[in-house]
Design an enzyme around this catalytic site. Structure first.
Site, PDB file in Angstrom:
ATOM      1  N   ARG A 160       0.838  -1.208   0.000  1.00  5.72           N
ATOM      2  CA  ARG A 160       0.000   0.000   0.000  1.00  5.72           C
ATOM      3  C   ARG A 160       0.866   1.249   0.000  1.00  5.72           C
ATOM      4  O   ARG A 160       0.563   2.247  -0.652  1.00  5.72           O
ATOM      5  CB  ARG A 160      -0.932  -0.007   1.214  1.00  5.72           C
ATOM      6  CG  ARG A 160      -2.043  -1.017   1.126  1.00  5.72           C
ATOM      7  CD  ARG A 160      -2.785  -1.165   2.450  1.00  5.72           C
ATOM      8  NE  ARG A 160      -3.432   0.068   2.888  1.00  5.72           N
ATOM      9  CZ  ARG A 160      -3.995   0.226   4.098  1.00  5.72           C
ATOM     10  NH1 ARG A 160      -3.967  -0.769   4.984  1.00  5.72           N
ATOM     11  NH2 ARG A 160      -4.570   1.364   4.432  1.00  5.72           N
ATOM     12  N   ASP A 219      -3.184   8.224   4.251  1.00 11.67           N
ATOM     13  CA  ASP A 219      -2.384   8.412   3.036  1.00 11.67           C
ATOM     14  C   ASP A 219      -1.683   9.763   2.946  1.00 11.67           C
ATOM     15  O   ASP A 219      -0.885   9.989   2.031  1.00 11.67           O
ATOM     16  CB  ASP A 219      -3.284   8.196   1.786  1.00 11.67           C
ATOM     17  CG  ASP A 219      -4.530   9.102   1.789  1.00 11.67           C
ATOM     18  OD1 ASP A 219      -5.587   8.641   1.326  1.00 11.67           O
ATOM     19  OD2 ASP A 219      -4.445  10.260   2.280  1.00 11.67           O
ATOM     20  N   HIS A 273      -6.284   8.067  12.386  1.00 17.68           N
ATOM     21  CA  HIS A 273      -5.827   6.678  12.277  1.00 17.68           C
ATOM     22  C   HIS A 273      -4.362   6.549  11.887  1.00 17.68           C
ATOM     23  O   HIS A 273      -3.946   5.485  11.422  1.00 17.68           O
ATOM     24  CB  HIS A 273      -6.709   5.928  11.257  1.00 17.68           C
ATOM     25  CG  HIS A 273      -8.144   5.837  11.661  1.00 17.68           C
ATOM     26  ND1 HIS A 273      -9.151   5.600  10.766  1.00 17.68           N
ATOM     27  CD2 HIS A 273      -8.741   5.974  12.873  1.00 17.68           C
ATOM     28  CE1 HIS A 273     -10.318   5.570  11.418  1.00 17.68           C
ATOM     29  NE2 HIS A 273     -10.092   5.811  12.690  1.00 17.68           N
ATOM     30  N   CYS A 296       8.157   1.213  16.427  1.00 16.27           N
ATOM     31  CA  CYS A 296       8.647   0.006  17.108  1.00 16.27           C
ATOM     32  C   CYS A 296       7.433  -0.696  17.700  1.00 16.27           C
ATOM     33  O   CYS A 296       6.642  -0.073  18.414  1.00 16.27           O
ATOM     34  CB  CYS A 296       9.621   0.407  18.227  1.00 16.27           C
ATOM     35  SG  CYS A 296      10.005  -0.967  19.342  1.00 16.27           S
ATOM     36  N   CYS A 330      13.500  -3.075  14.962  1.00 14.67           N
ATOM     37  CA  CYS A 330      13.784  -1.762  15.547  1.00 14.67           C
ATOM     38  C   CYS A 330      15.279  -1.689  15.854  1.00 14.67           C
ATOM     39  O   CYS A 330      15.802  -2.556  16.586  1.00 14.67           O
ATOM     40  CB  CYS A 330      12.974  -1.586  16.838  1.00 14.67           C
ATOM     41  SG  CYS A 330      13.421  -0.104  17.764  1.00 14.67           S
ATOM     42  N   GLY A 370     -17.000  10.938   1.880  1.00 12.74           N
ATOM     43  CA  GLY A 370     -16.304   9.720   1.476  1.00 12.74           C
ATOM     44  C   GLY A 370     -16.096   8.726   2.580  1.00 12.74           C
ATOM     45  O   GLY A 370     -15.057   8.071   2.643  1.00 12.74           O
ATOM     46  N   THR A 371     -17.060   8.617   3.496  1.00  8.21           N
ATOM     47  CA  THR A 371     -16.927   7.620   4.549  1.00  8.21           C
ATOM     48  C   THR A 371     -18.204   6.797   4.664  1.00  8.21           C
ATOM     49  O   THR A 371     -19.311   7.314   4.606  1.00  8.21           O
ATOM     50  CB  THR A 371     -16.563   8.241   5.910  1.00  8.21           C
ATOM     51  OG1 THR A 371     -16.416   7.200   6.880  1.00  8.21           O
ATOM     52  CG2 THR A 371     -17.580   9.266   6.378  1.00  8.21           C
ATOM     53  N   PRO A 387     -21.289   8.933  -3.096  1.00  8.70           N
ATOM     54  CA  PRO A 387     -22.154   8.419  -4.182  1.00  8.70           C
ATOM     55  C   PRO A 387     -23.207   7.442  -3.674  1.00  8.70           C
ATOM     56  O   PRO A 387     -24.215   7.216  -4.325  1.00  8.70           O
ATOM     57  CB  PRO A 387     -21.166   7.723  -5.125  1.00  8.70           C
ATOM     58  CG  PRO A 387     -19.915   7.542  -4.366  1.00  8.70           C
ATOM     59  CD  PRO A 387     -19.895   8.538  -3.269  1.00  8.70           C
TER      60      PRO A 387
END
Ligand code: BV8
Length: 251
Positions: A75, A109, A124, A132, A152, A192-193, A219
């Site tokens: 990702r 992102d 988030h 770590c 780590c 958008g959630t 949408p």
């Protein structure tokens, strides 16, 4: 359009033009037009037989550190190839047009920052940060460490992505700050959630509970749609620029 009222987007734009303090909750849908798969999108490739909710947990990482690390690494690599879209840019423009705008995002992102938004609360975490696993503090792998996951350099524990997994607490104070802002706002947007992940999904309800009108941009219908003041059906990359332009004219 209500039988005798203006189209929803015109009424919503009038409310946005009057608003001084605005809070915007965003979810994965606002990054969809940048090519970032939403959480509802089926996982592909190696992970096609998993649900995101099953991999985005400390238990999944402990059970199979490589599988979970590789999912996040894939990702992160995809993130390097995407750009903010017109929806992100409309919110960055809006920040300069109202007295006080806070973007509260569930997304990991970093695209709101890249689009120019400065007042962003990331509930988030961030995909491009590494922690770590033992200490929970930021830690970067030694360049020579090609392990998956890497270790780590300070304590030798596994490194993990800097995101909040299901079952983990949000960053200290973040949710309280988001709720205080939503309760004190003149207007709240939910963009958008799917409204399925808590406690983020409750932020627009906090706004409504304090008499703050809510504009939903999606949408699809969501659990919020029935109680939202206006539901603007469509892609955020299309609707948000229209909404901001109707409210404040063209950039
Ligand atoms: C917590 C980082 C307490 C990781 C994410 C049982 C056991 C344990 C916990 C729970 C439980 N039941 C409920 C919970 C709470 C749990 C939860 O909500 N679970 C869900 C599955 C029911 N929540 C938690 O665990 C949270 N922590 O509660 O802690 C606590 C307190 C103290 C001490 C310890 C613990 C933590 C939740 C955070 C999880 N991490 N992300 C990663 O990214 O891998 S959440 C993850 O989900 C993403 O951040 C993503 O944003 C989010 C999914 O939601 P959406 O953003 O809405 O995305 P989604 O795909 O669902 O929807 C996209 C929408 O966009 C759709 O509506 C679609 O129509 C729309 N769309 C599509 N295209 C467009 C569009 N919209 C506009 N324009 C478009 N073009």
């Amino acid at each position: 359009m209500t039988p005798d009222g203006p189209p929803p987007i015109e009424a919503a734009a009038a409310a946005l033009r009057r608003a001084r303090r605005v809070v915007v909750l965003t979810g994965a849908g606002v990054s969809a037009e940048s090519g970032v798969p939403t959480f509802r999108d089926a996982l592909t490739g190696l992970w096609s037989r998993y649900r995101a909710e099953d991999l985005a947990t400390p238990q999944a990482f402990l059970a199979n550190p490589k599988l979970v690390w590789d999912w996040y690494a894939a990702r992160r690599e995809k993130l390097a190839q995407v750009e903010p879209n017109d929806g992100h840019r409309a919110l960055a423009r809006l920040e300069a047009l109202v007295d006080d705008l806070l973007v509260v995002t569930q997304n990991v992102d970093g695209l709101h920052h890249r689009a120019g938004s400065r007042n962003v609360l990331e509930l988030h975490g961030r995909l491009d940060r590494t922690l770590c696993f033992r200490e929970g503090t930021e830690s970067e792998p030694d360049p020579s460490d090609t392990g998956t996951p890497p270790r780590c350099p300070r304590c030798g524990a596994h490194l993990r992505p800097g995101v909040v997994w299901f079952g983990e607490a949000l960053p200290a104070g973040a949710f309280d700050r988001a709720c205080e802002a939503a309760a004190a706002a003149d207007l709240c947007l939910s963009v958008g959630t799917s409204g399925l992940v808590e406690p983020a999904a409750s932020i627009p309800r906090v706004a409504l509970g304090n008499g703050v009108p809510v504009i939903e941009v999606n949408p699809d219908a969501t659990p919020l749609t029935a109680s939202a003041t206006w539901h603007l059906r469509g892609a955020s990359g299309v609707v948000l620029p229209q909404l901001v332009e109707l409210a404040f004219g063209s950039s």
